[in-house]
Enzyme design. Structure first.
Site, PDB file in Angstrom:
ATOM      1  N   HIS A 161      24.303  25.452  64.982  1.00 22.61           N
ATOM      2  CA  HIS A 161      23.655  24.414  64.865  1.00 22.61           C
ATOM      3  C   HIS A 161      24.457  23.170  65.321  1.00 22.61           C
ATOM      4  CE1 HIS A 161      20.296  26.046  61.846  1.00 22.61           C
ATOM      5  NE2 HIS A 161      20.109  26.186  63.110  1.00 22.61           N
ATOM      6  N   HIS A 209      15.419  30.150  73.104  1.00 25.96           N
ATOM      7  CA  HIS A 209      16.671  29.657  73.172  1.00 25.96           C
ATOM      8  C   HIS A 209      17.419  30.110  74.525  1.00 25.96           C
ATOM      9  CE1 HIS A 209      17.471  28.029  69.283  1.00 25.96           C
ATOM     10  NE2 HIS A 209      16.891  28.863  68.758  1.00 25.96           N
TER      11      HIS A 209
END
Length: 420
Positions: free
Chosen positions: A260, A395
């Site tokens: 993150h 992703h």
């Protein structure tokens, strides 16, 4: 050595400038798109595939997966991918239909099953907004009502002007507000808001993205040596021991998540680029914090347990907690290294960029069954402690596009404008 820049020979050119590297990224993106066409569910939307790329007989249409697939296929449709537009239409039909709560408004997490208790989560709604914006930018007219609806829901329920961030979750009827605030959902709201600002040409969404970033990253992560605080209580106090007993939660894991930090770093760069592109004020700390996040993630996540790869989480003493390697963390790391290289010209990011892709090539790409392994154990063998199957295109596919795109505008607008 953990966290240090890999020791590679100095380079006087960049992979980002090489047509051959662009060809490799394009080929890998095409391979991923082909694999995930099978996630189209006959009932509605999209669902998670198994490791062989098959849709299990008991697969349930999932809102997050549907939104992510719709977003990705919308990008592909704008790039001239035959068959992508009908998949976008299929996703939008589900988000306009069965996955939407016709009684109370908002979106379910998945197609409702008998006896289930449904809630409304900011994380899910951020992806619905991303999908609607991408599909509408791609020319799907049925996405406009969806875009209007999701904006109304965000502004009515999730966006808290007094908090300058997104609330987290509600009961199905919106009467109960979850006593929790999350960094992960606000991160993806930042992503969606930046795209809304570009697609709708409405600066207020960039202003809201800046508010989120300033409060979660500049006011918290920066003061924690750029370790991203994931969990907060309803008053936005740091909740460091949240889920300490369930550290392998796929959405709200205990501790800090280096993946993150990479993702936030990239979003800060897109935010800065968007502000500057539109003649708006871009705080100088955006690039400073983006670099700080990247280097913290490398130092605390890369090769810290004696094996290549990024650990999923570490604690507040910087010790690994969940050693499994998630595919999405490497996808974000590679994309962010590319963006930082574009922004700064610092060749250290070139070295990291190559290192991350070398790892992806060696360990994550499954050339026998297709796609990427979604998770590896600490010894880089396929694992399913946190995630099973091969549910996610988002992703990995974005990591094949971002190195070839500018910092601003965001992906859907950039592709529509002919950047790729």
């Amino acid at each position: 050595m953990p966290g240090t820049t890999p020791n590679l020979p100095p380079r006087h050119d960049s992979w980002l400038d090489r047509p051959s590297h662009h060809h490799w990224l394009e080929s890998e993106g095409q391979r991923l798109l082909a694999f995930y066409r099978a996630s189209r569910h006959a009932t509605c939307g999209f669902a998670a595939l198994d490791e062989d790329g098959r849709l299990p007989a008991d697969a349930v249409p999932d809102t997050m997966i549907t939104a992510r697939m719709t977003h990705c296929f919308a990008l592909a449709a704008m790039r001239g991918e035959p068959g992508a537009a009908p998949l976008v239409a299929h996703g939008i039909a589900a988000l306009n239909g069965e996955l939407r709560d016709a009684e109370h408004g908002g979106w379910y997490g998945a197609l409702p099953q008998p006896g289930e208790t449904q809630t409304k989560q900011a994380y899910i709604h951020a992806f619905v907004a991303l999908a609607a914006a991408s599909a509408w930018q791609a020319g799907d007219e049925t996405a406009k009502p969806l875009l209007d609806d999701i904006i109304e829901v965000i502004e009515t329920h999730f966006w808290a002007e007094d908090e300058g961030r997104m609330r987290e979750g509600f009961s199905r009827d919106w009467r109960e507000d979850e006593a929790y605030r999350g960094g992960n959902s606000n991160m993806h709201a930042t992503e969606a808001f930046l795209q809304l600002a570009d697609v709708l040409d409405e600066p207020k969404w960039r202003k809201r993205a800046l508010s989120i970033v300033e409060k979660i990253i500049h006011a918290h992560a920066r003061l924690n040596d750029y370790r991203v605080v994931e969990h907060f209580d309803a008053e936005w106090n740091e909740w460091r021991d949240y889920n300490e007993d369930t550290p392998k939660d796929p959405f709200r894991p205990y501790g800090a998540t280096p993946g993150h930090a990479f993702e936030w770093s990239r979003l800060l760069l897109h935010l800065e680029g968007g502000l500057l592109r539109h003649g708006e004020t871009a705080p100088g700390w955006l690039i400073e914090d983006a670099r700080g996040l990247f280097h913290s993630a490398c130092e605390l996540g890369w090769h810290v347990d004696g094996e290549p790869g990024l650990v999923y989480t570490h604690d507040w003493e910087n010790q690994p907690v969940v050693h499994e390697r998630m595919h999405w963390t490497l996808a974000e790391a590679a994309a962010t290294a590319a963006m930082l290289l574009k922004r700064t010209g610092d060749t250290a990011y070139e070295t990291w960029y190559r290192t991350f892709w070398d790892y992806i090539d060696r360990f994550l790409i499954d050339r026998e069954r297709g796609s990427w392994w979604q998770e590896l154990d600490r010894h880089n063998h396929p694992s399913s402690e946190v995630w099973s199957g091969k549910a996610d295109l988002y992703h990995a596919y974005q990591s094949t596009l971002l190195p070839r795109l500018p910092l601003s505008p965001t992906m859907a607008k950039a592709i529509a404008d002919g950047a790729l």
